[in-house]
Scaffold this motif. Sequence first.
Motif, mmCIF file in Angstrom:
data_model
loop_
_atom_site.group_PDB
_atom_site.id
_atom_site.type_symbol
_atom_site.label_atom_id
_atom_site.label_comp_id
_atom_site.label_asym_id
_atom_site.label_seq_id
_atom_site.Cartn_x
_atom_site.Cartn_y
_atom_site.Cartn_z
ATOM 1 N N UNK A 1 -5.151 3.426 -2.363
ATOM 2 C CA UNK A 1 -4.588 2.439 -0.835
ATOM 3 C C UNK A 1 -2.503 2.858 -1.378
ATOM 4 N N UNK A 2 -2.396 2.941 0.319
ATOM 5 C CA UNK A 2 -0.560 3.466 -0.122
ATOM 6 C C UNK A 2 -0.362 2.270 0.639
ATOM 7 N N UNK A 3 0.784 1.232 0.450
ATOM 8 C CA UNK A 3 1.353 0.293 1.947
ATOM 9 C C UNK A 3 2.869 0.897 1.391
ATOM 10 N N UNK A 4 2.969 1.059 2.795
ATOM 11 C CA UNK A 4 4.246 1.336 3.401
ATOM 12 C C UNK A 4 4.699 -0.025 4.622
ATOM 13 N N UNK A 5 6.124 -0.055 3.570
ATOM 14 C CA UNK A 5 6.591 -1.457 5.072
ATOM 15 C C UNK A 5 7.493 -0.897 5.734
ATOM 16 N N UNK A 6 7.085 -1.154 7.283
ATOM 17 C CA UNK A 6 8.560 -0.579 7.951
ATOM 18 C C UNK A 6 9.348 -1.313 8.840
ATOM 19 N N UNK A 7 10.965 -1.464 8.690
ATOM 20 C CA UNK A 7 11.807 -2.084 9.079
ATOM 21 C C UNK A 7 12.913 -1.425 9.745
#
Length: 72
Positions: A6-12
């Motif tokens: 699993x890779x979690x990437x948050x975009x802001x």
Amino acid sequence: MSDENVVTILNEKFENDKTGEKVQGLTIIVEGKLKQVMDIIVEKNEDYSNYTEVVRDALFEGINNIINKIKK
């Protein structure tokens, strides 16, 4: 610790104070197998002392690989 792939990437979104340009910022959550792999890389390769350096090189090498595929 999770063993999942699993890779979690948050975009802001951010705004450059000087130019007003809107840019995207990414936060990568390092856990599970990704953390295990990065730990090994940092431990066994003296070119890397932290995850940021590994991600930087992986990103540039990956983008160069994609560009080379597009050029074919």
